[in-house]
Design a protein around this motif. Structure first.
Motif: not given
Length: 260
Positions: A64-78, A90-95
């Motif tokens: 995990v780089p010391v950089a700007d990170l984006q968080v993405r969430t979803q429900v897999l099984r409601p 995600l760092a850039g486009n890489r999880a």
């Protein structure tokens, strides 16, 4: 210096600060802060019923780089009582870090007392003064406050230590107790190491935390054990306490190799 592990930039993007730096290099994070950041995202997901996260399983997909990170969430099984949720960092486009967690509906129930001979988990002694615990003291380790449990010996494969976040997880926010647990739980392999980190790698590929009770308070204790095999892998397992009781069990799979 920054006053938090992360600074919010909007649109679920966060700037990593110097407090996130881990022991393996100046450009990569200790996995504790990003694990807590994903736990925060999963806690904040909307749900139509009162619930709590009961198991969080994280896979470290890369440094995990010391950089700007984006968080993405979803429900897999409601579900109406139990649901499975997922978060990615995600760092850039890489999880670089992925978490899956079970959320369970909560309600007040009356439980019978623990029978005689049942499981008892005494809370480790809580020291009154902060003390150095790790030889390396930069980044993440400096941002945490440490209090070794009396009698703890370093480097023998078993140790117990209390710790508290010295800065917030996200600037301007008070961390939840679960975030405090996740920020510390990834340190089990370091707390209980039995190999010299100057000569050996013992890097975890994952972290799983099973909660047995809702954590509370600022101080969390890891009572950790590292078990290694001469085929090059191992397991670090932890009992996790708050000031009142056992609140969780943690586990980390370890890749073990000499430093080349």
């Amino acid at each position: 210096m920054a006053d938090a592990f992360y600074e919010p930039l909007g649109d679920e993007t966060y700037r990593s600060t110097e407090h996130t730096v881990g022991p393996w290099g100046p450009d990569s994070q200790h996995a504790g802060p990003p694990s807590a950041l994903l736990g925060r995202a999963l806690e904040r997901m909307e749900t139509s019923w009162p619930g709590t996260l009961t198991r969080i399983s994280l896979d470290i997909l890369g440094a995990v780089p010391v950089a700007d990170l984006q968080v993405r969430t979803q429900v897999l099984r409601p579900g109406r009582n139990v649901e499975l949720v997922q978060g990615e960092l995600l760092a850039g486009n890489r999880a670089v870090l992925r978490a899956q967690a079970w959320r369970m509906r909560t309600s007040a129930i009356d439980l019978p007392p623990v029978p005689a001979g049942g499981p008892v988990d005494p809370v480790p002694e809580f020291p009154e003064e902060n003390q150095p615990f790790f030889e390396w003291g930069g980044g993440y380790l400096r941002a945490m406050q440490w209090r070794p449990v009396p009698g703890t010996r370093r480097g023998v494969g078993q140790a117990a230590v209390w710790a508290r976040m010295g800065v917030p997880l996200v600037a301007g926010e008070e961390p939840t107790a679960l975030q405090r647990v996740l920020a510390l739980a990834d340190s089990g392999n370091g707390v209980s190491h039995r190999l010299d980190p100057e000569e050996w790698l013992f890097i975890n590929t994952d972290l799983t935390v099973h909660l047995v009770a809702p954590p509370a308070g600022e101080w969390i204790c890891l009572d950790a054990v590292t078990r290694l095999d001469n085929t090059g892998f191992g397991l670090a397992s932890s009992r996790i306490y708050d000031r009142d009781r056992l609140v969780g069990l943690g586990a980390q799979s370890l890749f073990v190799a000499p430093r080349s």
